[in-house]
Design a protein around this motif. Sequence first.
Motif: not given
Lengths: 298, 220
Positions: A209-218, B67-74, B101-104
């Motif tokens: 659902v769009g979490a960044s790596d940091a969001f998951v790791k923190v 790259p994996e590090s940018r997937r969440h942006l899409v 929303l939290e992940v945003l």
Amino acid sequence: MARLFTFLRQALTHLRRSPLLAGAALLTIGVVFLLLSVFGLLGYNLALLAESVGQNLQASVFFSDTASEAEREAVREILRRSPLVAGFEELTPAQAMARFRSRLGPDQAILEGLGEDWLPASLEIRLTAAGRDPAEMERLAQALRLPGVEDVQHGQAWLEQFDRFLRAARLGALAVGLLVLLAALVIVSNTIRLAVYDRQDEIVILKLVGASDAFVKVPFYLEGLLLGSLGSLLGVALAWLLSAVVQLEPGWLLPEGLGALALEPRNLPWEGWVALLCGGPALGVIGTRLSLGRHLRV
Amino acid sequence: MYHVYMNYGPDQPVLYDITLRIGKAEFAFVTGPSGAGKTSLLRLIFLAEPCASGQILVAGENVARLPESRRHLVRRKIGVVFQDFKLLPLRTVAENVAVGLEVLGWPRRQVRRRVEEMLRLVDLEHKAHVLPARLSGGEQQRVAIARAMIGDPPILLADEPTGNLDAELSLQIYDLLERINARGATVVVATHDRAWVERTHRRVIALERGRVVTGGLPAA
Ligand SMILES: Nc1ncnc2c1ncn2[C@@H]1O[C@H](COP(=O)(O)OP(=O)(O)OP(=O)(O)O)[C@@H](O)[C@H]1O
Ligand SMILES: [Mg+2]
């Protein structure tokens, strides 16, 4: 900030969800830091002891009974010029005997029947800091072995041994300390790894659902941080207590004989305690880093 | 909006040589019998699976080589209603919806307000503090829908969003999807609910055994 608080609460909840695991990790880290603190205390006190021994370093020149005044003056002349010598004091046989008696204290009865001139006339030398160097000292001793001099004694051999012992002890403590730290690192890292496995599904969903790596790791870092901090707090607090008790009652832990060394247990300076306390969080973060490496790919 | 052209297979290929294009703000159905590859197609689009070959463009970005590090942006541009919901079992309904929303990185207070709004929309306010395991299938589905839509994503993928719902609730959900589409979002719905597809007169992309049968390119 509010978010960090939320994360922290989550981390606590997660730790509480597996109390056995978290408890075991906490206990291990606590024991590790107790050990490290005790090592630190011992090392610090040994270093202090070595310093005080070095400061009180003495050497003695014993004259033969037949030494002439000219021969004695030659010795004095060398001492006056040597940079290793802070000062010296000449003792007649009677003075030497009196000093020996007072040093023996209640055991002086064994000197009963010995004449006042049983000890030779001597020079007691106080050494400067440069006199701590065994090679330099040996050179001075050689120079002092002139006609009329019976013997030159200095504590260098003993000191060298003490130094060697100190070095070995330090090395040993370092090795054991590192090993123990490594064990703690493995424990933290494994605890977090299990937590990651435990929450694999959750991690996948969050990432989808769009979490960044940091969001998951923190949250995992916070868990590691929490474990490390609480563990080190536990261990260091125990060690601090122990140190306080030993200071109040030195005879309680130290063997009888050591009291004679005028060993006065001292507490670590506060910087030492702070450094030990900071080790916990650092351990937690590094341990988490190790276990998170490649587990969060989605 | 996407330009999907791919061949895909973990061990056995699932999708063959698919080319399709869905325009911005379009509303499209993906239909086909069970096992045709509808879910797989959507999974490619929200980057849950890698494609073996070909190109996938999402919002102008080639995600096949992202790259994996940018997937969440899409992924943040895509709201997904999963066929199996994928709710977090240890969090309440409200918390599950809030995650969207939290992940945003939304601030907490605004998240709370928006979650209330969203729950009202899917008629679940009264279950806000219940865990997903205590919900019926249809209720879980509505939670999943609320989570997918809460961030107002420009793209919404819904995999059988009405699979567990009765006719009336389905109507409400389609109404919701229509509304988010009217606001300019691209909506793709995978379903085998023929009745709905026929009634709405929307574009239909039909899949069969991993191939596009009809509707790959928009009617010119
Ligand atoms: N993770 C997977 N690994 C291997 N094969 C898979 C996987 N997921 C799905 N498949 C296979 O891919 C094919 C298409 O599955 P998919 O889930 O895309 O179908 P679907 O059209 O969504 O069906 P349904 O209408 O039942 O949801 C099926 O034959 C299935 O066996
Ligand atoms: Mg499916």
